[in-house]
Design an enzyme around this catalytic site. Structure first.
Site, mmCIF file in Angstrom:
data_model
loop_
_atom_site.group_PDB
_atom_site.id
_atom_site.type_symbol
_atom_site.label_atom_id
_atom_site.label_comp_id
_atom_site.label_asym_id
_atom_site.label_seq_id
_atom_site.Cartn_x
_atom_site.Cartn_y
_atom_site.Cartn_z
ATOM 1 N N SER A 1 41.345 46.848 35.359
ATOM 2 C CA SER A 1 40.735 46.339 36.586
ATOM 3 C C SER A 1 41.222 44.921 36.824
ATOM 4 O O SER A 1 41.192 44.086 35.911
ATOM 5 C CB SER A 1 39.208 46.335 36.492
ATOM 6 N N GLY A 2 41.648 44.649 38.058
ATOM 7 C CA GLY A 2 42.090 43.311 38.380
ATOM 8 C C GLY A 2 40.960 42.303 38.420
ATOM 9 O O GLY A 2 41.008 41.252 37.778
ATOM 10 N N THR B 1 42.923 46.667 41.639
ATOM 11 C CA THR B 1 43.601 47.958 41.500
ATOM 12 C C THR B 1 43.773 48.640 42.852
ATOM 13 O O THR B 1 44.747 49.361 43.071
ATOM 14 C CB THR B 1 42.832 48.861 40.524
#
Length: 361
Positions: A93-94, A264
């Protein structure tokens, strides 16, 4: 044994694009004999009450995300983290990487090298290595740029039938989780309505229809579960050669539209455009959510994942600490039994003082 008593959780709340991310520092047993992915899989089963505790009332809401610090497997990683959200346990996850990196620096668990400038934190998610370039100004984190998983189009130009609605076209993209990418205009959905009850119900119907016959495996990670993300796409505009801007909203099943466009989700849009021959190395995308928050993505490399052409990217956002919390749960608390959290109170469980490694060189 940890200095933190069993049943006492310590975390930092970090806002990324207006979404709260809870970075849990202490109070959760860690089985060091298991890999980071195996710890994630245990939490998703017997230990899932922890996720429920932190993202549901009375202590949270379903839009919250959780990042549990744990020991890394990668010898070069300084720390690992397990991601927990309404949809379950993403591999990457960003925004969660941004929040974790910010919390590690702001808490002093990883010392900042300089009050101004950028340093790289080597982190590990359940899906593998992810690096976070943390920028500070006057000693405070102001921006984090993430380099993580490779993204690729797993199914292009797919279709699913919805009773009463007809055919819905989508692309299935892996960018740390499987994303169902849908043209929002084709369904008459405006950004202002994406968080409304009708739009959330529509996203749920599409996700559940895609899940019904889903058997795809990730070429490297194997079984990563059925899709739980949908990204509403509104048209992209090229502001200059290789520079794009767009509006995109990420839905997490069930029932959540996040305030940020998600890292993402932003990467998935770039992967989809690359697959269609409409992007290359250096292409950038400013992806803005219906709530008005923006992530910036950039393609830095082309590669392959199994038989699929893939891209590596950088995604940037601006995390901000909003609070530090310590929650003590007595054995008599009703949430212990309701959430099956007796394992948190076991004094023999593997609490550790600090999951962060020192300088790994």
């Amino acid at each position: 044994m940890s200095a933190t008593d069993p049943g006492t959780l310590e975390w930092m709340d970090v806002a990324v694009g207006s979404d709260i991310h809870r970075v849990v520092f202490a109070g959760v047993p860690t089985d060091a004999t298991r890999s980071v992915r195996e710890r994630m899989e245990w939490l998703s089963g017997p230990g899932d009450g922890l996720r429920q505790l932190l993202i549901e009332p009375p202590y949270g809401t379903p839009t919250f995300c959780v990042d549990l610090l744990t020991l890394p497997d990668d010898p070069e990683a300084q720390a690992a983290f397990i991601i927990m959200e309404v949809m379950g346990y993403p591999f990457f996850s960003g925004s969660n990487t941004m929040a974790t990196a910010c919390a590690l620096i702001e808490s002093g668990r990883i010392p900042g090298t300089h009050p101004d400038g950028t340093q790289c934190l080597r982190l590990e998610a359940p899906g593998g290595r992810v690096d976070a370039h943390v920028q500070r100004r006057d000693g405070q984190v102001v921006r984090v740029t993430v380099e993580g998983d490779e993204a690729f189009v797993h199914r292009a130009d797919a279709r699913v039938e919805l009773p009463g609605l007809g055919t819905v076209a989508y692309d299935l993209v892996w960018s740390g989780g499987h994303y169902v990418m849908v043209n929002a205009d084709s369904l008459g959905l405006r950004p202002a309505d994406a968080g409304g009850a009708d739009a959330l119900a529509l996203a749920a119907r599409i996700i559940e229809a895609v899940q019904a016959d889903f058997q795809d495996l990730h070429p490297r990670l194997g079984d990563v579960g059925a899709p739980r993300f949908l990204h509403w796409m509104w048209p992209e505009t090229e502001t200059s050669p290789g520079s794009l801007q767009a509006t995109g909203g990420t839905y997490g099943h069930p029932g959540v539209l996040w305030g940020c466009p998600t890292g993402t989700g932003t990467v998935a849009r770039l992967a989809r455009r690359m697959h269609r021959g409409q992007a290359g190395v250096g292409t950038t995308l400013r992806n803005t959510s219906p709530a008005g928050t923006t992530f910036e993505g950039r393609v830095i490399e082309q590669s392959r994942v199994g038989d699929y052409p893939s891209i590596r990217t950088q995604v940037s956002g601006m995390p901000q600490v909003v609070g530090r919390c310590r929650l003590s749960l007595p054995a008599t608390s009703p949430v212990i039994a309701e959430r099956g959290l007796e394992w948190l109170l076991d004094p023999r469980s593997g609490l550790i003082d600090d999951p962060v490694r020192g300088d790994t060189g």
